[in-house]
Design an enzyme around this catalytic site. Structure first.
Site, PDB file in Angstrom:
ATOM      1  N   LYS A  22       0.886   1.801 -26.038  1.00 18.21           N
ATOM      2  CA  LYS A  22       1.940   0.984 -25.428  1.00 18.21           C
ATOM      3  C   LYS A  22       1.515  -0.483 -25.343  1.00 18.21           C
ATOM      4  O   LYS A  22       2.276  -1.381 -25.691  1.00 18.21           O
ATOM      5  CB  LYS A  22       2.245   1.523 -24.020  1.00 18.21           C
ATOM      6  CG  LYS A  22       3.035   0.567 -23.149  1.00 18.21           C
ATOM      7  CD  LYS A  22       3.238   1.089 -21.757  1.00 18.21           C
ATOM      8  CE  LYS A  22       2.180   0.705 -20.752  1.00 18.21           C
ATOM      9  NZ  LYS A  22       2.209  -0.668 -20.254  1.00 18.21           N
ATOM     10  N   ASN A  23       0.289  -0.703 -24.873  1.00 21.55           N
ATOM     11  CA  ASN A  23      -0.141  -2.077 -24.622  1.00 21.55           C
ATOM     12  C   ASN A  23      -0.440  -2.863 -25.895  1.00 21.55           C
ATOM     13  O   ASN A  23      -0.720  -4.052 -25.844  1.00 21.55           O
ATOM     14  CB  ASN A  23      -1.372  -2.096 -23.703  1.00 21.55           C
ATOM     15  CG  ASN A  23      -0.980  -1.806 -22.267  1.00 21.55           C
ATOM     16  OD1 ASN A  23       0.201  -1.681 -21.960  1.00 21.55           O
ATOM     17  ND2 ASN A  23      -1.964  -1.680 -21.394  1.00 21.55           N
ATOM     18  N   CYS A 117       4.447  -3.181 -12.528  1.00 19.15           N
ATOM     19  CA  CYS A 117       3.737  -2.273 -11.616  1.00 19.15           C
ATOM     20  C   CYS A 117       3.434  -2.975 -10.294  1.00 19.15           C
ATOM     21  O   CYS A 117       3.105  -4.154 -10.276  1.00 19.15           O
ATOM     22  CB  CYS A 117       2.415  -1.849 -12.232  1.00 19.15           C
ATOM     23  SG  CYS A 117       2.549  -0.450 -13.337  1.00 19.15           S
ATOM     24  N   ARG A 122       0.446 -10.337  -9.375  1.00 18.02           N
ATOM     25  CA  ARG A 122      -0.004 -10.505 -10.760  1.00 18.02           C
ATOM     26  C   ARG A 122       0.587 -11.790 -11.318  1.00 18.02           C
ATOM     27  O   ARG A 122       1.606 -11.782 -11.986  1.00 18.02           O
ATOM     28  CB  ARG A 122       0.401  -9.294 -11.594  1.00 18.02           C
ATOM     29  CG  ARG A 122      -0.332  -8.045 -11.174  1.00 18.02           C
ATOM     30  CD  ARG A 122       0.139  -6.832 -11.929  1.00 18.02           C
ATOM     31  NE  ARG A 122      -0.339  -6.767 -13.293  1.00 18.02           N
ATOM     32  CZ  ARG A 122      -0.055  -5.766 -14.120  1.00 18.02           C
ATOM     33  NH1 ARG A 122       0.716  -4.778 -13.713  1.00 18.02           N
ATOM     34  NH2 ARG A 122      -0.531  -5.748 -15.340  1.00 18.02           N
ATOM     35  N   ASP A 309      -7.201   0.774 -16.120  1.00 17.92           N
ATOM     36  CA  ASP A 309      -6.103   1.717 -16.368  1.00 17.92           C
ATOM     37  C   ASP A 309      -6.564   3.178 -16.376  1.00 17.92           C
ATOM     38  O   ASP A 309      -5.733   4.081 -16.502  1.00 17.92           O
ATOM     39  CB  ASP A 309      -5.408   1.379 -17.695  1.00 17.92           C
ATOM     40  CG  ASP A 309      -4.496   0.165 -17.553  1.00 17.92           C
ATOM     41  OD1 ASP A 309      -4.304  -0.313 -16.418  1.00 17.92           O
ATOM     42  OD2 ASP A 309      -3.976  -0.311 -18.582  1.00 17.92           O
ATOM     43  N   ARG A 401       7.349   5.056 -18.261  1.00 23.84           N
ATOM     44  CA  ARG A 401       7.157   3.723 -18.834  1.00 23.84           C
ATOM     45  C   ARG A 401       6.067   3.736 -19.902  1.00 23.84           C
ATOM     46  O   ARG A 401       6.106   2.927 -20.827  1.00 23.84           O
ATOM     47  CB  ARG A 401       6.747   2.720 -17.745  1.00 23.84           C
ATOM     48  CG  ARG A 401       7.864   2.364 -16.785  1.00 23.84           C
ATOM     49  CD  ARG A 401       7.421   1.252 -15.857  1.00 23.84           C
ATOM     50  NE  ARG A 401       6.590   0.298 -16.597  1.00 23.84           N
ATOM     51  CZ  ARG A 401       5.547  -0.342 -16.094  1.00 23.84           C
ATOM     52  NH1 ARG A 401       5.206  -0.176 -14.854  1.00 23.84           N
ATOM     53  NH2 ARG A 401       4.846  -1.174 -16.843  1.00 23.84           N
TER      54      ARG A 401
HETATM   55  C1  UD1 Z   1      -2.925  -5.790 -19.105  1.00 17.76           C
HETATM   56  C2  UD1 Z   1      -2.400  -4.415 -19.366  1.00 17.76           C
HETATM   57  C3  UD1 Z   1      -2.602  -3.539 -18.140  1.00 17.76           C
HETATM   58  C4  UD1 Z   1      -4.049  -3.562 -17.710  1.00 17.76           C
HETATM   59  C5  UD1 Z   1      -4.564  -4.985 -17.571  1.00 17.76           C
HETATM   60  C6  UD1 Z   1      -6.052  -5.065 -17.306  1.00 17.76           C
HETATM   61  C7  UD1 Z   1      -0.589  -4.835 -20.926  1.00 17.76           C
HETATM   62  C8  UD1 Z   1       0.874  -4.858 -21.175  1.00 17.76           C
HETATM   63  N1  UD1 Z   1      -0.970  -4.525 -19.676  1.00 17.76           N
HETATM   64  O1  UD1 Z   1      -2.177  -6.345 -18.022  1.00 17.76           O
HETATM   65  O2  UD1 Z   1      -2.200  -2.203 -18.468  1.00 17.76           O
HETATM   66  O3  UD1 Z   1      -4.178  -2.909 -16.460  1.00 17.76           O
HETATM   67  O4  UD1 Z   1      -4.300  -5.732 -18.776  1.00 17.76           O
HETATM   68  O5  UD1 Z   1      -6.749  -4.441 -18.316  1.00 17.76           O
HETATM   69  O6  UD1 Z   1      -1.385  -5.036 -21.819  1.00 17.76           O
HETATM   70  N2  UD1 Z   1      -4.455 -12.958 -13.664  1.00 17.76           N
HETATM   71  C9  UD1 Z   1      -4.268 -14.151 -13.022  1.00 17.76           C
HETATM   72  N3  UD1 Z   1      -3.479 -15.093 -13.623  1.00 17.76           N
HETATM   73  C10 UD1 Z   1      -2.904 -14.883 -14.831  1.00 17.76           C
HETATM   74  C11 UD1 Z   1      -3.100 -13.653 -15.482  1.00 17.76           C
HETATM   75  C12 UD1 Z   1      -3.891 -12.699 -14.880  1.00 17.76           C
HETATM   76  O7  UD1 Z   1      -4.791 -14.375 -11.927  1.00 17.76           O
HETATM   77  O8  UD1 Z   1      -2.209 -15.786 -15.330  1.00 17.76           O
HETATM   78  C13 UD1 Z   1      -5.299 -11.922 -13.027  1.00 17.76           C
HETATM   79  C14 UD1 Z   1      -4.515 -10.649 -12.681  1.00 17.76           C
HETATM   80  O9  UD1 Z   1      -3.857 -10.760 -11.460  1.00 17.76           O
HETATM   81  C15 UD1 Z   1      -5.614  -9.623 -12.676  1.00 17.76           C
HETATM   82  C16 UD1 Z   1      -6.537 -10.100 -13.809  1.00 17.76           C
HETATM   83  O10 UD1 Z   1      -6.257 -11.480 -13.972  1.00 17.76           O
HETATM   84  O11 UD1 Z   1      -6.318  -9.670 -11.479  1.00 17.76           O
HETATM   85  C17 UD1 Z   1      -6.372  -9.393 -15.120  1.00 17.76           C
HETATM   86  O12 UD1 Z   1      -5.005  -9.382 -15.469  1.00 17.76           O
HETATM   87  P1  UD1 Z   1      -4.508  -9.307 -16.964  1.00 17.76           P
HETATM   88  O13 UD1 Z   1      -5.643  -8.980 -17.881  1.00 17.76           O
HETATM   89  O14 UD1 Z   1      -3.713 -10.522 -17.249  1.00 17.76           O
HETATM   90  O15 UD1 Z   1      -3.543  -8.058 -16.937  1.00 17.76           O
HETATM   91  P2  UD1 Z   1      -2.224  -7.904 -17.749  1.00 17.76           P
HETATM   92  O16 UD1 Z   1      -2.375  -8.628 -19.044  1.00 17.76           O
HETATM   93  O17 UD1 Z   1      -1.070  -8.206 -16.890  1.00 17.76           O
END
Ligand code: UD1
Length: 431
Positions: A22-23, A117, A122, A309, A401
């Protein structure tokens, strides 16, 4: 709202095939917005988030054909709007992945601030800061992020993420692919999904080097074109079925997976008493070891370390291991919502900040429980499969999802699980 009714206590045995990730499919669909030509993707999992992503592309004006259920042919030729609507973004955070491609190709994009989620706040500040470094202006207008590239084009630059972000890296990689000049992204995410996206984009004509490491080099090109690509197997689904074999005491052959994408999970589960044999490069055979499950601590960290995850599923497994295990969550705040439901089933878990201590082993008992997010749902299904008696899990739309045909796959392994749909659920409730 659909529910799952599970009679626990049956060992799962047989063979299961892993679906596409999915990701990985989510950013790959978004990447099709980078070109007017057709991008063909195979092995796209048939899950709710991908249906939402497809709708998002169609809303923007792209044509999406599915000659086969898991093949998408996307042509983003006649893009009519640069706005991802709130109705879609609120249900799926990955809709923010439309920002990078739209901004790169059309010099403008508007996306509502995301939902998804309920695992803590986030933000997408790191995505936005990087777009600004690429020369975009970013404003917040009525809850929407509005990004514009002056003169219509972004300009290559050096970017260092303060924190590793998966979708942030993907978004910026897509934005930089059509920028003028070279972009270097430091402290980039190294997840296999980033490599998969880079592979697709390079087939489209992008010039990306270093995917899978923490430094990406992207030489911007004038335009991208058609490409065909097969999505990698879902490593989290693979990990979930490994736990399913171990927690129920059965033996499962897991086919069409890529063990190289989940080495940290295989290693940790091996230490915890799970026998995992690689029958060939894409097939695993999994069973609980004769010595039984052992409590082992784990810390979630960015790839290639133990993925957040898999944290919830690992916690379910640790309720069945002898001894105490400490599970530390370092990626997301508030990602222990499954713990309270596991406790309702009889688990002994103490939470302190971002650490959960599981005191095992405890016999779980069926209960009425609530799924709170995608991976929490998987954890509860696993717990229910090894519990005494009947468990009813509510709000399983979360699991839909991201897990393709979870009920069918588990039933084929001998699980006693059924989906109760809205109308039958209300009569069951009444009874
Ligand atoms: C992706 C995955 C999700 C997985 C996560 C971590 C997808 C669609 N989803 O989510 O399944 O759990 O990676 O492996 O690929 N953060 C900030 N600012 C930002 C972006 C992120 O502070 O602009 C923080 C987030 O709150 C979190 C951390 O960075 O604490 C990691 O988040 P991130 O790697 O961005 O997760 P996603 O890409 O949303």
């Amino acid at each position: 709202m659909d529910k799952f009714l599970i009679q626990g206590g049956k060992a799962l045995n047989g063979k299961v095939e892993i679906s596409g990730a999915k990701n990985s499919a989510l950013p790959c669909l978004a990447a099709a917005l980078l070109t007017a030509e057709t991008v063909t993707l195979h092995n796209v999992p048939y899950v709710k988030d991908l249906i939402t992503q497809r709708r998002l592309l169609e809303d923007l004006g792209a044509t999406v054909l599915t000659p086969e259920l898991r093949t998408h042919k996307i042509t983003a030729k006649n893009i009519e709007t640069f706005q991802a609507p709130y109705e879609l973004v609120k249900t799926m955070r990955a809709s923010v992945l439309a920002l990078g491609p739209l901004l790169a190709r059309f010099g403008q994009a508007r996306v509502s601030l995301p939902g998804g989620c309920a695992i803590g706040t986030r933000p997408i500040d790191l995505h936005l800061k990087a777009f600004e470094k690429l020369g975009a202006t970013v404003e917040l207008e009525s809850g929407d992020v509005v990004a514009r590239a002056p003169n219509g084009r972004l300009v290559g630059t050096d970017i260092e993420f303060e924190k590793v972000t998966v979708t942030g890296t993907e978004n910026v990689m897509m934005a930089a692919s059509l920028a003028d000049g070279k972009t270097v992204i430091k402290n980039a995410a190294c997840e296999p999904e980033i490599e998969d996206l880079a592979e697709l984009m390079n087939r489209m004509g992008a010039r990306i080097k270093g995917a899978g490491t923490d430094t990406l080099e992207i030489e911007g090109v004038e335009a991208l074109g058609a490409a065909e690509h097969t999505i990698i197997p879902d490593r989290i689904e693979t990990g979930t079925f490994i736990v399913a074999a171990a927690i129920t005491g059965g033996e499962i052959e897991i086919a069409r997976c890529n063990p190289d994408h989940l080495r940290a999970v295989i290693e940790k589960l091996g230490e915890a008493g799970v026998d995992i044999e690689e029958l060939n490069p894409s097939t695993l055979s999994v069973k609980r070891s004769a010595g039984g499950l052992k409590a082992k601590d784990v810390i979630t960290e960015p790839h290639p370390l133990f993925p957040t995850d898999m944290q919830a599923q690992y916690m379910a497994l640790m309720t069945q291991a002898e001894g105490d295990s400490v599970i530390k969550e370092t990626i997301f705040e508030n990602r222990f919502m499954h713990a309270s439901e596991l406790i309702r089933m009889g688990a002994n878990i103490a939470i302190s900040g971002n650490e959960a201590t599981v005191h095992g082993k405890t016999q779980l008992a069926g209960a009425r429980i609530l799924a709170s997010d995608l991976r929490a749902s998987a954890s509860l299904v696993l717990a229910a499969l090894c519990a005494d008696g009947e468990t009813m899990i509510d709000r399983v739309y979360h699991i839909d999802r991201g897990y393709e045909s979870i009920v069918r796959k588990l039933r084929s392994l001998g699980a006693n699980i059924e989906r109760i749909t809205e109308s039958t659920a209300s009569s069951a409730d009444a009874g």
